[in-house]
Design a protein around this motif. Structure first.
Motif, PDB file in Angstrom:
ATOM      1  N   GLN A 233       0.827  -1.210   0.000  1.00 49.79           N
ATOM      2  CA  GLN A 233       0.000   0.000   0.000  1.00 49.79           C
ATOM      3  C   GLN A 233       0.860   1.259   0.000  1.00 49.79           C
ATOM      4  N   LEU A 234       1.922   1.270   0.798  1.00 47.04           N
ATOM      5  CA  LEU A 234       2.801   2.440   0.879  1.00 47.04           C
ATOM      6  C   LEU A 234       3.557   2.663  -0.427  1.00 47.04           C
ATOM      7  N   LEU A 235       3.997   1.585  -1.060  1.00 50.12           N
ATOM      8  CA  LEU A 235       4.713   1.714  -2.329  1.00 50.12           C
ATOM      9  C   LEU A 235       3.844   2.401  -3.376  1.00 50.12           C
ATOM     10  N   TYR A 236       2.570   2.051  -3.396  1.00 49.82           N
ATOM     11  CA  TYR A 236       1.656   2.662  -4.357  1.00 49.82           C
ATOM     12  C   TYR A 236       1.266   4.076  -3.925  1.00 49.82           C
ATOM     13  N   GLU A 237       1.044   4.262  -2.638  1.00 53.21           N
ATOM     14  CA  GLU A 237       0.620   5.570  -2.133  1.00 53.21           C
ATOM     15  C   GLU A 237       1.678   6.640  -2.384  1.00 53.21           C
ATOM     16  N   TYR A 238       2.952   6.287  -2.179  1.00 53.05           N
ATOM     17  CA  TYR A 238       4.037   7.249  -2.345  1.00 53.05           C
ATOM     18  C   TYR A 238       4.708   7.142  -3.717  1.00 53.05           C
ATOM     19  N   ASP A 239       4.244   6.203  -4.531  1.00 55.67           N
ATOM     20  CA  ASP A 239       4.782   5.997  -5.874  1.00 55.67           C
ATOM     21  C   ASP A 239       6.298   5.817  -5.838  1.00 55.67           C
ATOM     22  N   ILE A 240       6.738   4.877  -5.006  1.00 55.39           N
ATOM     23  CA  ILE A 240       8.152   4.558  -4.868  1.00 55.39           C
ATOM     24  C   ILE A 240       8.350   3.059  -5.071  1.00 55.39           C
ATOM     25  N   SER A 241       9.603   2.645  -5.161  1.00 54.57           N
ATOM     26  CA  SER A 241       9.877   1.230  -5.412  1.00 54.57           C
ATOM     27  C   SER A 241      10.597   0.544  -4.263  1.00 54.57           C
ATOM     28  N   VAL A 242      11.128   1.324  -3.310  1.00 50.79           N
ATOM     29  CA  VAL A 242      11.777   0.764  -2.123  1.00 50.79           C
ATOM     30  C   VAL A 242      11.435   1.619  -0.908  1.00 50.79           C
ATOM     31  N   ILE A 243      11.437   0.970   0.258  1.00 52.96           N
ATOM     32  CA  ILE A 243      11.180   1.655   1.524  1.00 52.96           C
ATOM     33  C   ILE A 243      12.244   1.209   2.521  1.00 52.96           C
ATOM     34  N   PRO A 244      12.841   2.139   3.278  1.00 51.87           N
ATOM     35  CA  PRO A 244      13.823   1.738   4.287  1.00 51.87           C
ATOM     36  C   PRO A 244      13.159   1.015   5.457  1.00 51.87           C
ATOM     37  N   VAL A 245      13.888   0.063   6.015  1.00 48.59           N
ATOM     38  CA  VAL A 245      13.404  -0.695   7.169  1.00 48.59           C
ATOM     39  C   VAL A 245      14.230  -0.287   8.388  1.00 48.59           C
ATOM     40  N   MET A 246      13.534   0.103   9.456  1.00 46.50           N
ATOM     41  CA  MET A 246      14.191   0.538  10.686  1.00 46.50           C
ATOM     42  C   MET A 246      13.898  -0.458  11.805  1.00 46.50           C
ATOM     43  N   ASP A 247      14.872  -0.633  12.676  1.00 47.20           N
ATOM     44  CA  ASP A 247      14.707  -1.501  13.844  1.00 47.20           C
ATOM     45  C   ASP A 247      15.260  -0.772  15.059  1.00 47.20           C
ATOM     46  N   GLU A 248      14.353  -0.275  15.902  1.00 46.60           N
ATOM     47  CA  GLU A 248      14.728   0.507  17.085  1.00 46.60           C
ATOM     48  C   GLU A 248      15.639   1.674  16.708  1.00 46.60           C
ATOM     49  N   GLY A 249      15.269   2.364  15.638  1.00 44.61           N
ATOM     50  CA  GLY A 249      16.007   3.542  15.208  1.00 44.61           C
ATOM     51  C   GLY A 249      17.201   3.265  14.321  1.00 44.61           C
ATOM     52  N   ARG A 250      17.510   1.993  14.081  1.00 48.43           N
ATOM     53  CA  ARG A 250      18.647   1.634  13.229  1.00 48.43           C
ATOM     54  C   ARG A 250      18.161   1.249  11.836  1.00 48.43           C
ATOM     55  N   PHE A 251      18.901   1.686  10.831  1.00 49.62           N
ATOM     56  CA  PHE A 251      18.618   1.289   9.454  1.00 49.62           C
ATOM     57  C   PHE A 251      19.161  -0.118   9.240  1.00 49.62           C
ATOM     58  N   VAL A 252      18.279  -1.055   8.894  1.00 45.83           N
ATOM     59  CA  VAL A 252      18.708  -2.452   8.779  1.00 45.83           C
ATOM     60  C   VAL A 252      18.526  -3.033   7.382  1.00 45.83           C
TER      61      VAL A 252
END
Length: 280
Positions: free
Chosen positions: A168-187
């Motif tokens: 849903q987010l990929l279509y809503e923001y018209d993007i192809s990747v989304i960053p994944v965070m874990d307790e404030g860290r980029f993973v």
């Protein structure tokens, strides 16, 4: 190394077109098309009727149709490519300049464009990887910072986010990747490629039967995350970003500043960069 963007943009498109995108009949099954796409290590196919181009099928098109709760039991593998493809297709004819291909991509927000000859026969295509090869060899790309070209991230997810919400987010923001965070860290990242991998693992596409017992709506990002995407800093050159896109053969390069994901560069950003430098 190419010194002039103007020289590049005036080049006949067939001289830079690649042959990596599979060209298949629109009546091939989705299972057959995905097998060819996986072998080519790309996310799309050009579909034809007879010998003429008819449409383009991408991972985004497939996910638009099948990555929903209500269609999870559909006989997916047996559906034809024509059930998913984008048509009418925008293409560039042999003999046109590279600038025309880039304008077609930028105006339509397309991440590829077929190059066709007489009778609509596909002679190749321009994808993000052709653009990356062109950009990395330009002198001006060495002097351009990624921060001047990148698209800013406006959303992130965590390891427990459900995959269908990612879609849903990929279509809503018209993007192809989304960053994944874990307790404030980029993973890592999750995007169209990772969602498509989940779909392929979830379904027996040849028979249209689910292979997993867990409903798709309960699958989470932790099941799909790409842990080591290509990464650059905002001050890195665009040439370096293009090189990393090619090395990792991934759809986007993530821009990380002080260990925080701030944006990304993909094929569309490369196309727009070249067009803005048209007079260089």
């Amino acid at each position: 190394m190419t010194s002039s963007v103007a020289q590049l943009l005036s080049t006949p498109v067939e001289e830079v077109a690649g042959k990596e995108v599979p060209v298949l009949d629109k009546d091939f099954s989705l299972a057959e098309i995905l097998k060819a796409v996986e072998k080519a290590k790309i996310d799309r196919a050009f579909l034809t009727e007879g010998n003429s181009i008819r449409g383009v099928l991408t991972f985004r098109d497939i996910l638009d149709k099948i990555a929903t709760v209500r269609t999870k039991q559909a006989y997916i593998g047996g559906l034809h490519g024509s059930s998913f493809m984008n048509e009418p297709v925008k293409y560039v004819e042999v003999g046109r300049e590279v600038s025309h291909a880039l304008e077609t991509m930028a105006n339509g927000m397309f991440t590829s464009v077929p190059v066709v000859g007489a009778g609509g026969v596909v002679e190749g295509g321009i994808t993000r990887f052709e653009l990356a090869r062109l950009v990395k060899d330009l002198e001006i790309s060495q002097d351009t910072s990624v921060r001047d070209v990148m698209r800013t991230f406006l959303v992130s997810v965590n390891l427990q986010t459900r995959i269908l919400h990612v879609r849903q987010l990929l279509y809503e923001y018209d993007i192809s990747v989304i960053p994944v965070m874990d307790e404030g860290r980029f993973v890592g990242v999750v995007g169209l490629d990772e969602l498509m991998a989940i779909i392929k693992s979830f379904y027996n596409l040849a028979r249209g039967e689910p292979k997993r017992h867990t409903p798709l709506k309960y699958v989470i990002v932790a099941d799909a995350i790409r842990m080591r995407p290509p990464v650059v800093t905002p001050d890195a050159s665009l040439a370096e970003a293009a090189e990393k896109m090619l090395e990792k053969r991934y759809r986007a390069v993530v821009v990380v500043d002080s260990e925080k994901p701030v944006g990304f560069t993909s094929g569309l950003e490369l196309a727009n960069f070249l067009l803005t430098k048209k007079s260089s």
